[in-house]
Design a protein around this motif. Structure first.
Motif, PDB file in Angstrom:
ATOM      1  N   SER A   1       0.910  -1.445  -0.066  1.00 41.02           N
ATOM      2  CA  SER A   1       0.019   0.098  -0.008  1.00 41.02           C
ATOM      3  C   SER A   1       0.834   1.374   0.133  1.00 41.02           C
ATOM      4  CB  SER A   1      -0.958  -0.003   1.256  1.00 41.02           C
ATOM      5  OG  SER A   1      -0.141  -0.076   2.491  1.00 41.02           O
ATOM      6  N   LEU A   2       2.016   1.102  -0.335  1.00 39.67           N
ATOM      7  CA  LEU A   2       2.976   2.148  -0.268  1.00 39.67           C
ATOM      8  C   LEU A   2       3.381   2.956  -1.517  1.00 39.67           C
ATOM      9  CD1 LEU A   2       5.749   0.832   2.113  1.00 39.67           C
ATOM     10  CD2 LEU A   2       3.883   2.381   2.759  1.00 39.67           C
ATOM     11  N   TYR A   3       3.666   4.116  -1.759  1.00 35.55           N
ATOM     12  CA  TYR A   3       3.850   4.713  -3.139  1.00 35.55           C
ATOM     13  C   TYR A   3       5.339   5.407  -2.825  1.00 35.55           C
ATOM     14  CZ  TYR A   3      -0.949   3.890  -3.944  1.00 35.55           C
ATOM     15  OH  TYR A   3      -2.204   3.529  -4.038  1.00 35.55           O
ATOM     16  N   TYR A   4       5.876   5.461  -4.318  1.00 30.21           N
ATOM     17  CA  TYR A   4       7.079   6.339  -4.538  1.00 30.21           C
ATOM     18  C   TYR A   4       6.643   7.718  -5.061  1.00 30.21           C
ATOM     19  CZ  TYR A   4       9.943   2.034  -3.732  1.00 30.21           C
ATOM     20  OH  TYR A   4      10.767   0.895  -3.384  1.00 30.21           O
ATOM     21  N   ASP A   5       7.289   8.668  -4.633  1.00 34.44           N
ATOM     22  CA  ASP A   5       7.053   9.924  -5.371  1.00 34.44           C
ATOM     23  C   ASP A   5       7.943  10.135  -6.216  1.00 34.44           C
ATOM     24  OD1 ASP A   5       9.286  10.716  -3.532  1.00 34.44           O
ATOM     25  OD2 ASP A   5       8.407  12.356  -2.727  1.00 34.44           O
ATOM     26  N   GLU A   6       8.128  11.548  -6.824  1.00 38.68           N
ATOM     27  CA  GLU A   6       9.123  11.784  -7.642  1.00 38.68           C
ATOM     28  C   GLU A   6      10.871  11.987  -7.031  1.00 38.68           C
ATOM     29  OE1 GLU A   6       7.706  15.754  -8.441  1.00 38.68           O
ATOM     30  OE2 GLU A   6       6.440  14.877 -10.112  1.00 38.68           O
ATOM     31  N   ASP A   7      10.656  12.167  -5.996  1.00 42.40           N
ATOM     32  CA  ASP A   7      12.172  12.081  -5.241  1.00 42.40           C
ATOM     33  C   ASP A   7      12.683  10.658  -4.939  1.00 42.40           C
ATOM     34  OD1 ASP A   7      12.227  14.776  -5.589  1.00 42.40           O
ATOM     35  OD2 ASP A   7      11.194  15.054  -3.431  1.00 42.40           O
TER      36      ASP A   7
ATOM     37  N   ARG B   1      -2.648  17.584  -0.212  1.00 40.93           N
ATOM     38  CA  ARG B   1      -2.206  16.379  -0.353  1.00 40.93           C
ATOM     39  C   ARG B   1      -1.827  15.985  -1.791  1.00 40.93           C
ATOM     40  NH1 ARG B   1      -5.835  10.618   0.679  1.00 40.93           N
ATOM     41  NH2 ARG B   1      -4.264   9.293   0.026  1.00 40.93           N
ATOM     42  N   ILE B   2      -0.822  15.368  -2.134  1.00 43.19           N
ATOM     43  CA  ILE B   2      -0.220  15.175  -3.398  1.00 43.19           C
ATOM     44  C   ILE B   2      -0.940  13.472  -4.000  1.00 43.19           C
ATOM     45  CG2 ILE B   2       1.499  14.755  -4.790  1.00 43.19           C
ATOM     46  CD1 ILE B   2       3.466  16.442  -2.861  1.00 43.19           C
ATOM     47  N   MET B   3      -1.561  13.912  -5.001  1.00 43.83           N
ATOM     48  CA  MET B   3      -2.046  12.649  -5.702  1.00 43.83           C
ATOM     49  C   MET B   3      -1.513  12.093  -7.140  1.00 43.83           C
ATOM     50  SD  MET B   3      -4.399  11.477  -3.416  1.00 43.83           S
ATOM     51  CE  MET B   3      -5.499  10.458  -4.203  1.00 43.83           C
ATOM     52  N   LYS B   4      -0.808  13.171  -7.575  1.00 40.11           N
ATOM     53  CA  LYS B   4      -0.174  12.912  -8.849  1.00 40.11           C
ATOM     54  C   LYS B   4       1.244  12.325  -8.940  1.00 40.11           C
ATOM     55  CE  LYS B   4      -3.316  16.034 -11.254  1.00 40.11           C
ATOM     56  NZ  LYS B   4      -3.694  17.421 -12.183  1.00 40.11           N
ATOM     57  N   ASN B   5       1.562  11.739  -9.835  1.00 37.46           N
ATOM     58  CA  ASN B   5       3.031  11.310 -10.191  1.00 37.46           C
ATOM     59  C   ASN B   5       3.541  10.389  -9.088  1.00 37.46           C
ATOM     60  OD1 ASN B   5       3.255  12.804 -12.496  1.00 37.46           O
ATOM     61  ND2 ASN B   5       3.810  14.621 -11.097  1.00 37.46           N
ATOM     62  N   LEU B   6       2.712   9.507  -8.442  1.00 34.44           N
ATOM     63  CA  LEU B   6       2.975   8.514  -7.355  1.00 34.44           C
ATOM     64  C   LEU B   6       2.977   7.173  -8.018  1.00 34.44           C
ATOM     65  CD1 LEU B   6       0.958   9.600  -4.286  1.00 34.44           C
ATOM     66  CD2 LEU B   6       3.170  10.268  -4.922  1.00 34.44           C
ATOM     67  N   ILE B   7       4.139   6.418  -7.847  1.00 34.46           N
ATOM     68  CA  ILE B   7       4.304   5.116  -8.581  1.00 34.46           C
ATOM     69  C   ILE B   7       4.129   4.099  -7.379  1.00 34.46           C
ATOM     70  CG2 ILE B   7       5.806   3.443  -9.513  1.00 34.46           C
ATOM     71  CD1 ILE B   7       7.364   6.063 -10.523  1.00 34.46           C
ATOM     72  N   PRO B   8       3.099   3.125  -7.442  1.00 38.79           N
ATOM     73  CA  PRO B   8       2.892   2.115  -6.372  1.00 38.79           C
ATOM     74  C   PRO B   8       4.202   1.111  -6.027  1.00 38.79           C
ATOM     75  CG  PRO B   8       1.259   1.752  -8.337  1.00 38.79           C
ATOM     76  CD  PRO B   8       2.181   2.751  -8.432  1.00 38.79           C
ATOM     77  N   GLN B   9       4.356   0.771  -4.898  1.00 37.72           N
ATOM     78  CA  GLN B   9       5.616  -0.050  -4.608  1.00 37.72           C
ATOM     79  C   GLN B   9       5.289  -1.497  -5.354  1.00 37.72           C
ATOM     80  OE1 GLN B   9       6.150  -1.051  -0.693  1.00 37.72           O
ATOM     81  NE2 GLN B   9       8.299  -1.610  -1.071  1.00 37.72           N
ATOM     82  N   GLY B  10       4.042  -1.948  -5.433  1.00 39.23           N
ATOM     83  CA  GLY B  10       3.730  -3.234  -6.166  1.00 39.23           C
ATOM     84  C   GLY B  10       3.656  -4.365  -5.077  1.00 39.23           C
ATOM     85  N   THR B  11       4.330  -5.442  -5.582  1.00 37.54           N
ATOM     86  CA  THR B  11       4.136  -6.870  -4.687  1.00 37.54           C
ATOM     87  C   THR B  11       5.495  -6.917  -3.916  1.00 37.54           C
ATOM     88  OG1 THR B  11       3.006  -7.918  -6.507  1.00 37.54           O
ATOM     89  CG2 THR B  11       4.186  -9.365  -4.800  1.00 37.54           C
ATOM     90  N   VAL B  12       5.206  -7.146  -2.586  1.00 35.29           N
ATOM     91  CA  VAL B  12       6.217  -7.447  -1.534  1.00 35.29           C
ATOM     92  C   VAL B  12       6.342  -8.820  -0.937  1.00 35.29           C
ATOM     93  CG1 VAL B  12       7.010  -6.463   0.542  1.00 35.29           C
ATOM     94  CG2 VAL B  12       5.741  -4.999  -0.956  1.00 35.29           C
ATOM     95  N   ARG B  13       7.284  -9.248  -0.929  1.00 36.26           N
ATOM     96  CA  ARG B  13       7.622 -10.480   0.070  1.00 36.26           C
ATOM     97  C   ARG B  13       7.417 -10.344   1.433  1.00 36.26           C
ATOM     98  NH1 ARG B  13       8.677 -15.490  -1.489  1.00 36.26           N
ATOM     99  NH2 ARG B  13      10.023 -16.677  -0.417  1.00 36.26           N
ATOM    100  N   LEU B  14       6.576 -11.382   2.052  1.00 34.14           N
ATOM    101  CA  LEU B  14       6.504 -11.376   3.304  1.00 34.14           C
ATOM    102  C   LEU B  14       7.691 -11.783   4.204  1.00 34.14           C
ATOM    103  CD1 LEU B  14       2.564 -12.515   3.454  1.00 34.14           C
ATOM    104  CD2 LEU B  14       3.533 -10.170   3.867  1.00 34.14           C
ATOM    105  N   ASP B  15       7.821 -11.439   5.287  1.00 36.37           N
ATOM    106  CA  ASP B  15       9.073 -11.927   5.982  1.00 36.37           C
ATOM    107  C   ASP B  15       8.480 -13.357   6.516  1.00 36.37           C
ATOM    108  OD1 ASP B  15      10.679  -9.521   5.975  1.00 36.37           O
ATOM    109  OD2 ASP B  15       9.599  -8.486   7.663  1.00 36.37           O
TER     110      ASP B  15
END
Length: 113
Positions: A53-59, A84-98
């Motif tokens: 549920s995390l996102y990367y921003d431009e930085d 709140r910034i809603m544009k230019n965010l990239i989802p982190q995708g699939t994460v492996r569980l510990d």
């Protein structure tokens, strides 16, 4: 179905047993279904990955939400607000569980109280 249940509402094939949904009799329950699960190579009762549920921003920063501070002048008074910034965010995708988790639709009772 009980309220608040977390089972799948899709009728059809159980992903773990290989037979039709709801077609198991009392004689097939218990150890035989566990043995059938161990023999199945197509599905496992464990979940090893999940969607993040995390996102990367431009930085390249990683977070759930991003805000920027804006200064608003109203009636000669300066006030700062967070936008709140809603544009230019990239989802982190699939994460492996510990640690692997058990799938929600696992058809065997693990512990009965």
């Amino acid at each position: 179905m009980k309220m608040g249940g977390s089972t799948s509402k899709v009728k059809g094939v159980w992903p773990f047993s290989g037979s039709g949904a709801g077609g198991d009799s009392a004689s097939e329950a218990g150890d035989q279904s566990v043995a059938r699960l161990k023999g199945s190579r197509s599905a496992t009762p464990f979940v090893f990955t999940r969607r993040s549920s995390l996102y990367y921003d431009e930085d390249g920063d990683l977070a759930h939400e991003f805000y920027e501070e804006t200064v608003v002048t109203k009636n000669g008074r300066r006030k700062s607000k967070l936008k709140r910034i809603m544009k230019n965010l990239i989802p982190q995708g699939t994460v492996r569980l510990d640690h692997p988790c058990i799938h929600v639709d696992f058809p065997i009772i693990l512990c009965e109280v």
